[in-house]
Design a protein around this motif. Structure first.
Motif, short mmCIF file in Angstrom:
data_model
loop_
_atom_site.label_atom_id
_atom_site.label_comp_id
_atom_site.label_asym_id
_atom_site.label_seq_id
_atom_site.Cartn_x
_atom_site.Cartn_y
_atom_site.Cartn_z
N TYR A 125 74.65 17.00 21.32
CA TYR A 125 74.68 15.55 21.13
C TYR A 125 74.33 15.29 19.68
O TYR A 125 73.33 15.81 19.17
CB TYR A 125 73.68 14.87 22.07
N TYR A 128 72.17 7.83 12.32
CA TYR A 128 71.31 6.67 12.18
C TYR A 128 71.48 6.07 10.78
O TYR A 128 71.72 6.77 9.80
CB TYR A 128 69.84 7.07 12.39
N LEU A 154 70.34 3.45 15.53
CA LEU A 154 71.49 4.26 15.95
C LEU A 154 72.79 3.57 15.56
O LEU A 154 73.00 2.39 15.84
CB LEU A 154 71.45 4.46 17.46
N PHE A 185 71.25 9.17 8.30
CA PHE A 185 70.74 10.44 8.82
C PHE A 185 71.64 10.93 9.94
O PHE A 185 71.97 10.17 10.85
CB PHE A 185 69.32 10.28 9.40
N ILE A 192 70.85 17.31 18.93
CA ILE A 192 69.94 17.48 20.06
C ILE A 192 70.49 18.56 20.98
O ILE A 192 71.68 18.55 21.32
CB ILE A 192 69.77 16.16 20.83
N SER A 217 67.23 19.01 26.06
CA SER A 217 66.07 18.70 25.23
C SER A 217 65.98 17.20 25.00
O SER A 217 66.86 16.43 25.37
CB SER A 217 66.20 19.42 23.88
N TYR A 218 64.92 16.80 24.38
CA TYR A 218 64.71 15.39 24.10
C TYR A 218 64.22 15.18 22.67
O TYR A 218 63.87 14.08 22.29
CB TYR A 218 63.69 14.80 25.08
N ILE A 219 64.21 16.25 21.88
CA ILE A 219 63.70 16.17 20.52
C ILE A 219 64.86 16.35 19.54
O ILE A 219 65.42 17.44 19.43
CB ILE A 219 62.63 17.24 20.26
N PRO A 220 65.23 15.30 18.83
CA PRO A 220 66.31 15.44 17.86
C PRO A 220 65.85 16.20 16.61
O PRO A 220 64.69 16.09 16.20
CB PRO A 220 66.67 14.00 17.49
N PHE A 234 66.70 16.21 12.70
CA PHE A 234 67.36 15.33 11.75
C PHE A 234 67.74 16.07 10.47
O PHE A 234 67.04 16.99 10.03
CB PHE A 234 66.43 14.18 11.37
N GLY A 235 68.86 15.63 9.87
CA GLY A 235 69.16 16.03 8.50
C GLY A 235 68.23 15.29 7.55
O GLY A 235 67.48 14.40 7.97
N TYR A 277 58.23 8.26 21.13
CA TYR A 277 58.20 9.33 20.13
C TYR A 277 57.42 8.86 18.90
O TYR A 277 57.51 7.68 18.52
CB TYR A 277 59.61 9.68 19.65
N TYR A 283 57.24 10.01 14.79
CA TYR A 283 57.83 10.82 13.73
C TYR A 283 57.09 10.54 12.43
O TYR A 283 56.48 9.49 12.25
CB TYR A 283 59.30 10.45 13.50
N LEU A 295 63.39 12.96 9.29
CA LEU A 295 62.33 12.58 10.21
C LEU A 295 61.75 13.83 10.87
O LEU A 295 62.49 14.62 11.46
CB LEU A 295 62.88 11.63 11.27
N PHE A 352 59.56 15.34 13.73
CA PHE A 352 59.05 15.04 15.05
C PHE A 352 57.57 15.41 15.13
O PHE A 352 57.16 16.49 14.68
CB PHE A 352 59.84 15.82 16.10
N ASP A 405 65.18 9.52 27.75
CA ASP A 405 65.01 10.65 26.85
C ASP A 405 65.99 10.48 25.69
O ASP A 405 66.59 9.43 25.55
CB ASP A 405 65.25 11.98 27.58
N SER A 406 66.12 11.49 24.87
CA SER A 406 66.83 11.27 23.61
C SER A 406 68.34 11.18 23.79
O SER A 406 69.03 10.90 22.82
CB SER A 406 66.47 12.36 22.61
#
Lengths: 112, 114
Positions: free
Chosen positions: A32, A36, A46, A89, A93, A97-100, A102-103, B33, B35, B43, B45, B98-99
């Motif tokens: 995914y 942003y 988003l 950005f 993901i 998972s639930y933690i992105p 990021f660039g 979350y 960050y 960002l 986490f 969730d994400s």
């Protein structure tokens, strides 16, 4: 180790131009890919997102192109406007998972 | 409120002091979350809360950092014995689950350690 590499770091275009921001990843578990947009003093919002089962997605003037074999994806902004000036950005993901991840962001300036 | 609210918007403090940053998520959002955003960086986490489950603290950089979420709503990020390298913008985001759901960000707290 930077899992999502974003380029360029900064970009300047004239109004009406088509800025392109690129991101590359290594981990094939990513499934995914959101983008942003962040204005100064504001939190990211988003903009558009894509999954690897499609090669392109458009929302208004914003288009994501996705190349699964190359593990790259990019954001194109058609007919760019000064109001598009912001930091962009990409993120990725992993499935389940639930933690992105990021660039590091691209600062875009669109001159009138 | 309509969006994620963070307070204070700016915080300046001396090295060695403790700070508390607050986040009010969007009503009904179960995922929250934190960050950290440093100049020129993406960002980073820090921590993730989902409903009543144990939080994922895997992103906290040191034991000086901690966070709580009371009643499944408001969250507080605490930094003890602040260091100059803690200077950054701390962002909070919430989402419905969730994400894979859109994350809605607050405008952040800009923390400056003198």
């Amino acid at each position: 180790q930077q899992q999502v590499k974003q380029s360029p770091q900064s970009l300047i275009v004239q109004k009406g131009g088509i800025p392109i921001i690129n991101c590359a990843y290594e981990n094939t578990a990513f499934d995914y890919f959101p983008w942003y947009q962040q204005f100064p003093g504001k939190g990211p919002a988003l903009l558009i997102a894509i999954r690897p089962d499609v090669s392109e997605k458009k929302e208004g003037r914003f288009t994501i192109s996705f190349n699964k074999s190359a593990k790259q994806f990019s954001l194109h902004i058609m007919d760019s406007q000064p109001g598009d000036s912001a930091t962009y950005f990409c993120a990725a993901i992993k499935g389940g998972s639930y933690i992105p991840t990021f660039g590091r962001g691209t600062s875009l300036i669109v001159h009138p | 409120g309509a969006g994620v609210s963070q307070s204070p918007s700016n915080k300046v403090t001396e090295k060695g002091k403790d700070v508390e940053l607050r986040c009010d998520p969007i009503s009904g959002h179960t995922a929250l979350y934190w960050y950290r955003q440093s100049l020129g960086q993406g960002l980073e986490f820090l921590i993730y809360f989902q409903g009543n489950s144990a939080p994922d603290k895997s992103g906290l950089p040191s034991d000086r950092f901690s966070a709580e979420r009371t009643g499944g709503s408001v969250s507080t990020l605490t930094i003890q014995r602040t260091q100059q390298e803690d200077s950054a913008v701390y962002l909070c985001a919430s989402s419905l689950r969730d994400s894979s759901q859109p994350q809605h960000f607050g405008d952040g707290t800009r923390l400056s350690i003198l």
